[in-house]
Design an enzyme around this catalytic site. Structure first.
Site, PDB file in Angstrom:
ATOM      1  N   THR A  60       7.746   1.347   9.722  1.00 57.27           N
ATOM      2  CA  THR A  60       6.865   1.139   8.579  1.00 57.27           C
ATOM      3  C   THR A  60       6.190  -0.217   8.721  1.00 57.27           C
ATOM      4  O   THR A  60       6.866  -1.245   8.804  1.00 57.27           O
ATOM      5  CB  THR A  60       7.649   1.218   7.267  1.00 57.27           C
ATOM      6  OG1 THR A  60       8.136   2.557   7.096  1.00 57.27           O
ATOM      7  CG2 THR A  60       6.767   0.872   6.079  1.00 57.27           C
TER       8      THR A  60
ATOM      9  N   HIS B 204       1.908   4.065   1.507  1.00 55.20           N
ATOM     10  CA  HIS B 204       3.249   3.953   0.941  1.00 55.20           C
ATOM     11  C   HIS B 204       3.328   4.622  -0.433  1.00 55.20           C
ATOM     12  O   HIS B 204       4.078   4.194  -1.316  1.00 55.20           O
ATOM     13  CB  HIS B 204       3.657   2.477   0.829  1.00 55.20           C
ATOM     14  CG  HIS B 204       5.113   2.217   1.084  1.00 55.20           C
ATOM     15  ND1 HIS B 204       5.576   1.654   2.248  1.00 55.20           N
ATOM     16  CD2 HIS B 204       6.216   2.449   0.330  1.00 55.20           C
ATOM     17  CE1 HIS B 204       6.890   1.527   2.191  1.00 55.20           C
ATOM     18  NE2 HIS B 204       7.308   2.018   1.034  1.00 55.20           N
TER      19      HIS B 204
ATOM     20  N   ARG C 160       8.048  12.117  -3.044  1.00 50.44           N
ATOM     21  CA  ARG C 160       8.465  12.349  -4.432  1.00 50.44           C
ATOM     22  C   ARG C 160       8.761  13.822  -4.732  1.00 50.44           C
ATOM     23  O   ARG C 160       9.736  14.109  -5.444  1.00 50.44           O
ATOM     24  CB  ARG C 160       7.394  11.818  -5.385  1.00 50.44           C
ATOM     25  CG  ARG C 160       7.267  10.286  -5.402  1.00 50.44           C
ATOM     26  CD  ARG C 160       6.159   9.868  -6.344  1.00 50.44           C
ATOM     27  NE  ARG C 160       5.996   8.429  -6.481  1.00 50.44           N
ATOM     28  CZ  ARG C 160       5.108   7.698  -5.801  1.00 50.44           C
ATOM     29  NH1 ARG C 160       4.329   8.290  -4.888  1.00 50.44           N
ATOM     30  NH2 ARG C 160       5.007   6.402  -6.008  1.00 50.44           N
TER      31      ARG C 160
END
Length: 384
Positions: free
Chosen positions: A175, A277, A332
């Site tokens: 990342t 992100h 999510r």
């Protein structure tokens, strides 16, 4: 109406068991159920984003700005979604993105997610901040990748890489959009701290092996922990050294500019993830979907290009493929499934997304996700 069970203990937090009703029919319904089941501060941690959360909202709105253009008289009796991701077969161009501390959502945490991903034939990218050991997740089977944050103590980074190699992870996902943590106002208002029994076990082990008392995030805010440990000095030279030091392919997650994607390709990086992100770092950043076409045009077929941020349905997956993605990542949505049903809940979300994808493929005349034409989508406002 059936009576709800008494509250149950979930990884140091209290979650409400919900009365049984019809299965959720959309990702939005999974989210609504998770909001009712999880403690407010846990739901906000998963659901929230940086600043005024404009980037997170814009990620979803970016998909809504496209409309399908269908073709007819195409044999779509069996839409094909199978693909390969970095040389390994997957049932669809879909990966489960790295998300932290999943035992906040369900006692099985990342283990439930790993099993659901294996059952669906999809890769699972395990977070550096996993609350279940990576070796346990690798033993669960499936295609396990490992997400890596660069740490101030390079010994910690090296230990995490070694742990990923020894556990059998197939890919490292570095990342690169987190030199420092974004400001997440929901977490600030809640003074959110993980409970003592939900800990980033892989990171803690790496810190111990590197003989450094970094300290877990338990008892302090996650932002303070990130500021103390994550490395704002990481450069392209560090990417090159990492790629040379590991036997695993290195993917860069957090690319938002065509020039950066080209530089990654020139370094021999086999894939990038176009990502902001999920809006959790820089508020007012442009949506990942807006950056995707120019990045794909820049690198062509030199490297694989994935995208995340705002995917909430099968139609979003098809839109991303049309605009140049080789695959999409979701975060999510599967957390909401995990919160409401553990392994089965994650599997239900994945089945829902793939069923929607196949339906939209059939109705638009797309027989194979490997050959989605760009003109299957058009801007909602008409041609540009």
């Amino acid at each position: 109406m059936p009576q709800a069970d008494p509250p149950r203990r979930v990884a140091g937090c209290r979650a409400r068991a919900l009365p049984q009703a019809h299965p959720p029919r959309t990702v939005a319904e999974f989210r609504a159920r998770a909001a009712r089941a999880l403690p407010r501060e846990v739901f906000d941690y998963y659901d929230g984003a940086a600043g005024r959360e404009r980037t997170a909202r814009d990620n979803e709105a970016a998909f809504d700005a496209w409309r399908f253009v269908r073709s007819v008289l195409v044999d779509v009796s069996c839409p094909r979604t199978e693909t390969t991701l970095l040389g390994r077969a997957a049932s669809a161009p879909l990966l489960l993105a790295p998300t932290a501390l999943q035992r906040l959502a369900h006692p099985d945490g990342e283990l439930a997610t790993a099993r659901a991903a294996r059952g669906a034939g999809l890769p699972f990218v395990v977070s550096t901040l996993s609350s279940v050991p990576l070796a346990d997740l690798a033993r669960a089977g499936g295609d396990v990748w490992f997400q890596l944050y660069p740490h101030r103590d390079r010994g910690v980074t090296s230990e995490l890489v070694r742990a990923a190699e020894e556990a059998g992870a197939r890919v490292l996902v570095l990342t690169v959009d987190t030199p420092c943590p974004g400001r997440r106002l929901r977490d600030e208002r809640n003074a959110f701290r993980p409970p003592p029994d939900v800990r980033p076990v892989e990171l803690e082990a790496a810190c111990r092996r590197a003989v450094r008392q970094a300290g877990p995030p338990s008892g302090r805010t996650l932002t303070a922990f990130f500021e103390r440990n994550f490395n704002p000095t990481t450069t392209w030279d560090d990417v090159r050294r990492l790629a040379e030091a590991t036997t695993l392919p290195v993917v860069l997650k957090g690319i938002g500019r065509a020039e950066d994607a080209r530089r990654a390709a020139d370094l021999g990086i086999p894939a990038v993830v176009v990502s902001n992100h999920g809006g959790r770092q820089l508020d007012r950043e442009r949506p990942s979907l807006h950056a995707l076409p120019e990045i794909r045009d820049e690198v062509g077929d030199d490297i694989e290009v994935y995208v995340d941020g705002g995917v909430r349905g099968g139609g979003d997956i098809l839109t991303a493929l049309a605009l140049g993605a080789g695959a999409v990542l979701i975060g999510r949505p599967y957390l909401w499934g995990l919160a409401t049903g553990g392994e089965q809940g994650v599997g239900d979300v994945l089945r829902l997304l793939l069923d929607e994808l196949r339906l939209d493929m059939s109705l638009t005349g797309v027989a194979d996700t490997a050959a989605v034409p760009r003109d299957v989508v058009t801007p909602a406002a008409g041609p540009r």
